[in-house]
Design a protein around this motif. Structure first.
Motif, PDB file in Angstrom:
ATOM      1  N   PRO A 608     -12.685 -31.058  17.672  1.00 35.13           N
ATOM      2  CA  PRO A 608     -13.852 -31.088  16.945  1.00 35.13           C
ATOM      3  C   PRO A 608     -14.962 -31.438  18.072  1.00 35.13           C
ATOM      4  O   PRO A 608     -14.942 -31.921  18.991  1.00 35.13           O
ATOM      5  CB  PRO A 608     -13.732 -32.439  16.251  1.00 35.13           C
ATOM      6  CG  PRO A 608     -12.648 -33.336  16.990  1.00 35.13           C
ATOM      7  CD  PRO A 608     -11.895 -32.301  17.605  1.00 35.13           C
ATOM      8  N   SER A 609     -16.313 -30.651  17.479  1.00 31.93           N
ATOM      9  CA  SER A 609     -17.387 -31.143  18.537  1.00 31.93           C
ATOM     10  C   SER A 609     -17.682 -32.495  18.440  1.00 31.93           C
ATOM     11  O   SER A 609     -18.054 -33.257  17.439  1.00 31.93           O
ATOM     12  CB  SER A 609     -18.642 -30.159  17.872  1.00 31.93           C
ATOM     13  OG  SER A 609     -19.771 -30.520  18.588  1.00 31.93           O
ATOM     14  N   TYR A 647     -16.586 -42.166  20.855  1.00 34.84           N
ATOM     15  CA  TYR A 647     -16.644 -40.792  20.744  1.00 34.84           C
ATOM     16  C   TYR A 647     -17.028 -40.256  19.116  1.00 34.84           C
ATOM     17  O   TYR A 647     -16.741 -40.601  18.198  1.00 34.84           O
ATOM     18  CB  TYR A 647     -15.129 -40.098  21.041  1.00 34.84           C
ATOM     19  CG  TYR A 647     -14.336 -40.718  21.987  1.00 34.84           C
ATOM     20  CD1 TYR A 647     -14.096 -41.946  22.136  1.00 34.84           C
ATOM     21  CD2 TYR A 647     -14.233 -39.662  23.017  1.00 34.84           C
ATOM     22  CE1 TYR A 647     -13.222 -42.242  23.264  1.00 34.84           C
ATOM     23  CE2 TYR A 647     -13.413 -39.946  24.214  1.00 34.84           C
ATOM     24  CZ  TYR A 647     -12.996 -41.358  24.142  1.00 34.84           C
ATOM     25  OH  TYR A 647     -12.178 -41.641  25.355  1.00 34.84           O
ATOM     26  N   VAL A 648     -18.384 -39.533  19.262  1.00 36.72           N
ATOM     27  CA  VAL A 648     -18.931 -39.524  17.936  1.00 36.72           C
ATOM     28  C   VAL A 648     -18.777 -37.892  17.650  1.00 36.72           C
ATOM     29  O   VAL A 648     -19.138 -36.939  18.341  1.00 36.72           O
ATOM     30  CB  VAL A 648     -20.451 -39.713  17.935  1.00 36.72           C
ATOM     31  CG1 VAL A 648     -21.178 -39.543  16.616  1.00 36.72           C
ATOM     32  CG2 VAL A 648     -20.756 -41.113  18.489  1.00 36.72           C
ATOM     33  N   PHE A 649     -18.224 -37.533  16.373  1.00 35.73           N
ATOM     34  CA  PHE A 649     -17.910 -36.297  15.972  1.00 35.73           C
ATOM     35  C   PHE A 649     -18.987 -35.565  15.187  1.00 35.73           C
ATOM     36  O   PHE A 649     -19.668 -36.488  14.219  1.00 35.73           O
ATOM     37  CB  PHE A 649     -16.616 -36.238  15.112  1.00 35.73           C
ATOM     38  CG  PHE A 649     -15.453 -36.889  15.881  1.00 35.73           C
ATOM     39  CD1 PHE A 649     -15.053 -36.457  16.881  1.00 35.73           C
ATOM     40  CD2 PHE A 649     -14.492 -37.894  15.098  1.00 35.73           C
ATOM     41  CE1 PHE A 649     -14.001 -37.126  17.710  1.00 35.73           C
ATOM     42  CE2 PHE A 649     -13.652 -38.407  15.809  1.00 35.73           C
ATOM     43  CZ  PHE A 649     -13.344 -37.934  17.008  1.00 35.73           C
ATOM     44  N   ASP A 650     -19.214 -34.493  15.216  1.00 38.79           N
ATOM     45  CA  ASP A 650     -20.421 -33.774  14.766  1.00 38.79           C
ATOM     46  C   ASP A 650     -20.490 -33.865  13.111  1.00 38.79           C
ATOM     47  O   ASP A 650     -21.155 -34.203  12.413  1.00 38.79           O
ATOM     48  CB  ASP A 650     -20.667 -32.263  14.973  1.00 38.79           C
ATOM     49  CG  ASP A 650     -21.406 -32.072  16.272  1.00 38.79           C
ATOM     50  OD1 ASP A 650     -21.499 -33.306  16.701  1.00 38.79           O
ATOM     51  OD2 ASP A 650     -21.491 -31.019  16.551  1.00 38.79           O
ATOM     52  N   PRO A 652     -17.131 -35.306  10.028  1.00 35.21           N
ATOM     53  CA  PRO A 652     -15.924 -36.197   9.813  1.00 35.21           C
ATOM     54  C   PRO A 652     -14.609 -35.300  10.352  1.00 35.21           C
ATOM     55  O   PRO A 652     -14.495 -34.045   9.781  1.00 35.21           O
ATOM     56  CB  PRO A 652     -15.925 -36.652   8.419  1.00 35.21           C
ATOM     57  CG  PRO A 652     -17.441 -36.573   7.935  1.00 35.21           C
ATOM     58  CD  PRO A 652     -18.053 -35.173   8.818  1.00 35.21           C
ATOM     59  N   VAL A 653     -13.764 -35.661  10.598  1.00 33.26           N
ATOM     60  CA  VAL A 653     -12.556 -35.005  11.432  1.00 33.26           C
ATOM     61  C   VAL A 653     -11.228 -35.657  10.444  1.00 33.26           C
ATOM     62  O   VAL A 653     -10.968 -36.890  10.220  1.00 33.26           O
ATOM     63  CB  VAL A 653     -12.345 -35.258  12.646  1.00 33.26           C
ATOM     64  CG1 VAL A 653     -10.739 -34.753  13.090  1.00 33.26           C
ATOM     65  CG2 VAL A 653     -13.328 -35.087  13.523  1.00 33.26           C
ATOM     66  N   ILE A 728      -6.385 -35.669  19.328  1.00 38.57           N
ATOM     67  CA  ILE A 728      -6.521 -35.410  17.734  1.00 38.57           C
ATOM     68  C   ILE A 728      -5.438 -34.591  17.327  1.00 38.57           C
ATOM     69  O   ILE A 728      -5.766 -33.445  17.588  1.00 38.57           O
ATOM     70  CB  ILE A 728      -7.958 -35.366  17.313  1.00 38.57           C
ATOM     71  CG1 ILE A 728      -9.021 -36.190  18.100  1.00 38.57           C
ATOM     72  CG2 ILE A 728      -8.036 -35.404  15.771  1.00 38.57           C
ATOM     73  CD1 ILE A 728     -10.233 -35.774  18.029  1.00 38.57           C
ATOM     74  N   GLU A 729      -4.354 -34.950  16.570  1.00 40.48           N
ATOM     75  CA  GLU A 729      -3.384 -34.228  16.016  1.00 40.48           C
ATOM     76  C   GLU A 729      -3.737 -33.946  14.535  1.00 40.48           C
ATOM     77  O   GLU A 729      -4.102 -34.775  13.729  1.00 40.48           O
ATOM     78  CB  GLU A 729      -2.130 -34.911  16.131  1.00 40.48           C
ATOM     79  CG  GLU A 729      -1.423 -35.027  17.290  1.00 40.48           C
ATOM     80  CD  GLU A 729      -0.221 -36.086  17.393  1.00 40.48           C
ATOM     81  OE1 GLU A 729       0.520 -35.617  16.594  1.00 40.48           O
ATOM     82  OE2 GLU A 729      -0.339 -36.970  18.114  1.00 40.48           O
TER      83      GLU A 729
END
Ligand code: ACM
Ligand code: ZN
Length: 730
Positions: A608-609, A647-650, A652-653, A728-729
């Motif tokens: 993820p970005s 670690y901040v994702f653009d 939600p993952v 991240i799986e």
């Protein structure tokens, strides 16, 4: 008649031996000539051990009694049907002849060491339980007739243990000495002082161990290598040292003590800061140590060193004493007014020459105490000529070994890429890798004569080989020391003992599997079991079970197999090959690392970005790097409680598992010791994922994740901490 009948019945009931008792010897002897008939060991068996061989006789009895139900008498005259140990003239040192005939066993040798090695070969012909604690209770055992004529290739066959970075207590050391003796090794190089701990009691300077043997928050040395905040360390008293030296000598092992000087001296300088140079420019060595070099110009240093080596020379009867001499950072000498003045006064070109001058003085001190000097190969970096008796330990390369023999020094081959058993055995295992990955086959492939290629030097200058275990990474997991030594030390033992033409890796590996692993197991060694080789061909997982003595087990949920997991017998048909994990098991307690098929990707990672932020100093380049899975980022200072990396994702993952790892990719050093991980869900809730265990944590998020935060709860124990990208799986 009744007795014969009874014996025949026993023979019928005994397990059928598939190989002759003299097969699977390790190290491979010079010559093994099968004879006719058998020798029967049964009640009444005796050992003849004349004057001078009392220890050897008792040693053999103790081992044999561990497998027999009857007692064995040791006498000083030979009996019919006995094992005779006999010293004879006219053979080479340490050689022996072992003759198993129908009515006796004889071990002939010119010296007690040769007798001892003949005994080791005889023990290898016995059931492997001969190395254990005695629960076998055999009433008879039949040896095939054979004559073994044997002698070592090299007079120096060694193992080195660093007890400074991780302390190993006396019992550990005694066990290692037993294991070495079983492999006909005869030198133990005891690396007793380095930056990270002074391990030998010196009566004149009790602070060396009172202070210099300990690490921790309130100690002279800070914690290191992830040891956290407890007090950590230990040392050997002079009584301990005497006990170990005697125990080793009985087993024909000479101990060479090493005090590593003038670099690697942090534990000494920590106790006596005045021994370092007079300067205020701090420096950090490649190993992350600060201010660890002795001042060469300070006269009082030589008085202290003389006093230290006086006590060491009394404790150790070895021909050589090792003064280290490796990896000296020159910053302090270049900046110290006294060292600079000395270079000028003696007309020395640079700090290398100052190094040589220091080594000369150490040699002089050792000579005054009646000893020869040994050192690592940096001691010959300049044109300095030490006494012709000085010995060089070649560690950096084949070329450094060649330089040593070309300068005429007797040389021990301990070249890192073959002999450093702190290197990883495969890429996925714990260990260093700066000298390369060092699998068993690599250690076995060491050919000391390689250093003579293209050189006119006398081959007799290569006195032997040695395996070294440096201990930065030995504190965990438990028994890693045994895992790293074995079976690689078995390979090194064969390199040192067997003739060049008798060495064959596949044959060696078969001997390991056929019998030697059972021997190691009964010795109580937690040796490395190799994982199975697994490949997927599109439909079938093909699993290579290396040998019938090994059981391969598997799981179908990516977890590591355990002793109760199902057994794999070769092939598994599946359309989910990535979920399978395999491990090889030996006996009841040993297993390999777990592996999946080597030719497919086992994980489906998301990328993820991501933007990474830290509230402590870390350069932008590292923060950017950490946004990707294989990223690495170093903190600019020691961590503190409250430091946070996010670690901040653009967006939600949605994922099944997230793994946070820290520590250098090559070795795991400089990991984050004290922290927990929390994550923020897409609903804005902050959930705790757990605390790090040895710098790592894997968790299964309960909801899609917006942000993962690593929150430090205490300082780490190094000048930096190494963070890694998240895995991240899907
Ligand atoms: C060494 O590995 N510094 C001898
Ligand atoms: Zn100085």
């Amino acid at each position: 008649m009744r007795k014969i009948l009874f014996s025949l019945l026993m023979l019928a009931a005994a397990p059928v031996l598939s190989a002759q008792t003299y097969c699977n010897l390790l190290p491979e002897p010079v010559s093994v000539a099968p004879g006719h008939g058998v020798f029967v060991m049964e009640d009444g068996l005796s050992i003849c051990a004349p004057d001078g061989l009392e220890f050897e006789g008792g040693y053999l009895r103790e081992r044999l009694e561990s497998v027999f139900a009857f007692e064995i008498e040791v006498a000083d005259v030979p009996y019919y049907n006995g094992i005779e140990l006999r010293l004879i003239d006219g053979m080479d040192p340490e050689s022996y002849r072992l003759e198993v005939g129908e009515d006796r066993v004889q071990i002939l040798a010119p010296d007690a060491a040769g007798i001892f090695y003949g005994i080791q070969t005889l023990l290898q012909m016995m059931p492997a339980q001969v190395y254990g604690d005695g629960c076998m209770e055999l009433t008879r055992f039949v040896l095939d007739a054979v004559t073994v004529d044997d002698a070592p290739r090299y007079g120096y066959r060694g193992a080195m243990l660093d007890v400074s970075r991780t302390f190993f207590d006396v019992e550990h050391v005694l066990r290692l000495i037993d294991w070495m003796a079983y492999h006909k090794l005869n030198r133990f190089h005891w690396h007793l002082a380095d930056d990270n701990g002074w391990r030998i009691e010196i009566r004149r300077y009790p602070d060396l161990t009172r202070k210099g043997a300990w690490r921790g928050d309130d100690e002279v040395s800070p914690a290191a290598y992830g040891q956290g905040h407890g007090r950590y360390g230990g040392y050997y008293t002079q009584k301990d040292i005497r006990r170990v030296v005697k125990y080793a000598a009985e087993r024909h092992i000479e101990i060479i003590p090493e005090i590593d000087l003038p670099g690697h001296s942090r534990s000494l300088v920590g106790v006596f800061p005045e021994m370092a140079c007079d300067m205020d420019v701090p420096y950090i060595t490649a190993n992350g140590e600060t201010d660890n070099v002795l001042c060469v110009a300070r006269k009082e240093n030589y008085i202290i060193l003389d006093n230290i080596f006086r006590e060491i020379a009394v404790l150790f009867p070895s021909e050589y004493i090792h003064i280290g001499g490796d990896e000296v950072d020159h910053t302090s000498w270049n900046n110290c007014p006294h060292c600079r003045a000395m270079m000028k006064e003696y007309g020395l070109e640079g700090p290398e020459n100052l190094h040589s001058l220091f080594v000369y003085r150490m040699e002089d001190i050792l000579h005054r105490h009646g000893r020869k000097m040994a050192g690592w190969d940096e001691i010959i970096n300049t044109d300095a000529r030490y006494d012709s008796t000085a010995r060089v330990y070649a560690w950096r390369s084949v070329e450094s070994g060649r330089a040593a023999v070309e300068k005429g020094y007797s040389t021990v081959v301990q070249i890192g890429e073959y002999c450093y058993l702190d290197m990883k055995q495969s890429p996925a295992e714990r260990g260093h890798s700066w000298a390369g990955i060092v699998p068993l086959s690599k250690t076995y492939s060491l050919e000391p004569d390689e250093i003579l290629v293209g050189s006119p030097a006398d081959s007799a200058l290569i006195v032997g080989v040695q395996a070294g275990l440096w201990a930065e990474l030995m504190a965990w997991p438990p028994r890693l020391m045994e895992y790293q030594y074995f079976p690689r030390l078995c390979a090194l033992a064969e390199v040192g003992w067997s003739s060049k033409t008798d060495r064959d890796f596949e044959d060696f590996e078969q001997r390991l599997y056929n019998k030697h692993f059972s021997r190691l197991y009964n010795m109580g060694i937690a040796f490395r079991v190799a994982p199975p080789e697994v490949a997927f061909d599109g439909q079938v997982l093909d699993v290579r079970v290396p040998h019938p003595s090994v059981v391969v087990r598997y799981t179908m949920d990516r977890t590591a197999p355990v002793a109760s997991s199902p057994v794999c017998r070769g092939e598994i048909v599946t359309d989910r090959p990535e979920d399978f994990r395999f491990a090889a098991f030996f006996g009841e307690s040993l297993s390999s690392i777990s592996v999946g098929a080597s030719n497919i990707s086992l994980y489906d990672y998301l990328e993820p970005s991501t933007v990474v932020k830290a509230n402590f100093p870390m350069s932008d380049k590292y923060l950017e790097s950490l946004a990707s899975r294989d990223g690495v980022g170093l903190s600019d200072r020691t961590l503190r409680a409250g430091d946070t990396l996010a670690y901040v994702f653009d967006s939600p993952v949605d994922c099944s598992r997230i793994t946070f790892t820290s520590g250098a990719p090559s070795s795991g050093m400089f990991y984050v010791t004290d922290a927990y991980v929390e994550y923020v869900t897409d609903a804005g809730e902050t959930l705790n994922a757990g605390v790090l265990y040895h710098g790592e944590l894997t968790f299964r998020p309960e909801a899609p994740v917006r942000e993962v935060r690593v929150v430090m709860t205490d300082s780490n124990d190094a000048y930096t901490a190494v963070f890694r990208g998240l895995m991240i799986e899907k």
